[in-house]
Design a protein around this motif. Structure first.
Motif, short mmCIF file in Angstrom:
data_model
loop_
_atom_site.label_atom_id
_atom_site.label_comp_id
_atom_site.label_asym_id
_atom_site.label_seq_id
_atom_site.Cartn_x
_atom_site.Cartn_y
_atom_site.Cartn_z
N UNK A 1 -0.04 14.98 9.41
CA UNK A 1 0.04 14.58 8.01
C UNK A 1 1.44 14.36 7.48
N UNK A 2 2.40 14.10 8.36
CA UNK A 2 3.79 14.05 7.92
C UNK A 2 4.30 12.67 7.55
N UNK A 3 3.51 11.61 7.82
CA UNK A 3 3.96 10.25 7.52
C UNK A 3 2.94 9.52 6.65
N UNK A 4 3.49 8.70 5.76
CA UNK A 4 2.64 7.86 4.91
C UNK A 4 2.17 6.61 5.66
N UNK A 5 2.95 6.20 6.65
CA UNK A 5 2.60 5.00 7.43
C UNK A 5 3.25 5.08 8.80
N UNK A 6 2.60 4.43 9.75
CA UNK A 6 3.14 4.32 11.11
C UNK A 6 3.02 2.86 11.55
N UNK A 7 4.10 2.35 12.13
CA UNK A 7 4.11 0.98 12.68
C UNK A 7 4.23 1.07 14.20
N UNK B 1 11.31 -2.36 5.53
CA UNK B 1 10.79 -1.17 4.88
C UNK B 1 11.91 -0.37 4.21
N UNK B 2 13.06 -0.26 4.87
CA UNK B 2 14.18 0.47 4.27
C UNK B 2 14.71 -0.26 3.03
N UNK B 3 14.74 -1.59 3.08
CA UNK B 3 15.21 -2.36 1.93
C UNK B 3 14.32 -2.17 0.72
N UNK B 4 13.04 -1.83 0.97
CA UNK B 4 12.10 -1.58 -0.12
C UNK B 4 12.17 -0.15 -0.62
N UNK B 5 13.09 0.65 -0.09
CA UNK B 5 13.30 2.00 -0.59
C UNK B 5 12.55 3.09 0.14
N UNK B 6 11.99 2.77 1.32
CA UNK B 6 11.23 3.78 2.04
C UNK B 6 12.11 4.53 3.04
N UNK B 7 11.68 5.73 3.40
CA UNK B 7 12.39 6.62 4.31
C UNK B 7 11.87 6.33 5.72
N UNK C 1 0.80 -1.22 0.00
CA UNK C 1 0.00 0.00 0.00
C UNK C 1 0.83 1.27 0.00
N UNK C 2 2.13 1.16 0.08
CA UNK C 2 2.99 2.33 0.15
C UNK C 2 3.45 2.79 -1.24
N UNK C 3 3.45 4.09 -1.42
CA UNK C 3 4.01 4.67 -2.63
C UNK C 3 5.54 4.60 -2.55
N UNK C 4 6.24 4.62 -3.68
CA UNK C 4 7.71 4.61 -3.63
C UNK C 4 8.24 5.77 -2.79
N UNK C 5 9.24 5.45 -1.99
CA UNK C 5 9.88 6.47 -1.16
C UNK C 5 9.01 7.05 -0.07
N UNK C 6 8.11 6.26 0.47
CA UNK C 6 7.21 6.75 1.52
C UNK C 6 7.96 7.02 2.83
#
Length: 217
Positions: A110-116, A68-74, A46-51
């Motif tokens: 509104x600063x994060x695309x996802x939170x774990x 998540x980092x290995x998939x290219x996310x910040x 569900x994440x956009x590239x570089x989320x």
């Protein structure tokens, strides 16, 4: 008192000391959770590239920040244990880690695309848990996702022993966890109730609840 319910310094120090003592043993005990891995796969779909992703209670950085980092996310991981943050920084160089109490970290709306939030609420009071989930919900961008996992038991400030360390634990029954998330303004998309046995001598199965949520667009 603010909406986090007040985060006492002594409580923070006790909680940090537990995970400082556990270090890499914590990862070894819980790395076998297939539901945790499944939750990360759900999020990746569900994440956009570089989320931008916030990992609350990031521990050793594995598996959450690493996947998540290995998939290219910040990825920003926040943990109050200096030992855990040091381990995570070495093990997951592709993510950023901060040693801090998430209850005191400024979170822009509104600063994060996802939170774990994987099992990182259990040493907070119920008021602190509720207040934090509300703040995390606001930190999501509209349409962003939050995955929360916890041990769904109806206990409040009880003494327990966790991996040989004395702890005080507070949690909610499963339906109350779901209600807490909804009251924070999130839509519950699905949930999973599973039993998991940590890789520890004489460990017993324990209930785990995974709640998959979205902030309304």
């Amino acid at each position: 008192m603010d909406e986090t319910g007040g985060a006492g310094r002594e409580d923070r120090l006790r909680a940090a000391a537990v995970f400082d003592a556990l270090g890499a043993r914590y990862e070894e005990a819980f790395a076998g959770s297939q539901e945790h891995r499944a939750a990360l796969e759900w999020l990746l779909e569900r994440l956009r590239p570089g989320s931008r992703v916030l990992d609350v209670g990031s521990g050793t950085g594995r598996p959450t920040a690493a996947v998540l980092a290995a998939a290219g996310h910040d990825v920003l991981g926040v943990d109050f244990s200096p030992v855990m943050v040091e381990l995570a920084t070495r093990r997951v160089p592709g993510a950023t880690f901060r040693c801090a109490d998430i209850r005191e970290v400024p979170l822009e709306d509104g600063s994060y695309d996802a939170v774990c939030v994987f099992f990182s609420l259990l040493q907070m009071s119920r008021a602190q848990q509720s207040g934090l989930v509300r703040r995390l919900a606001r930190a999501l961008r509209p349409g962003g996702h939050l995955v929360l996992a916890t041990v769904p038991v109806d206990v409040e400030d009880v003494e327990a022993v966790f991996m040989g360390q004395p702890v005080r634990v507070t949690s909610f029954a499963a339906e109350d966890v779901v209600a807490l998330v909804r009251e924070a303004g999130l839509t519950v998309l699905s949930r999973r109730d599973v039993m998991f046995t940590p890789a520890l001598p004489e460990a017993a199965p324990e209930p785990h609840l995974f709640v998959y949520c979205r902030r309304s667009p």
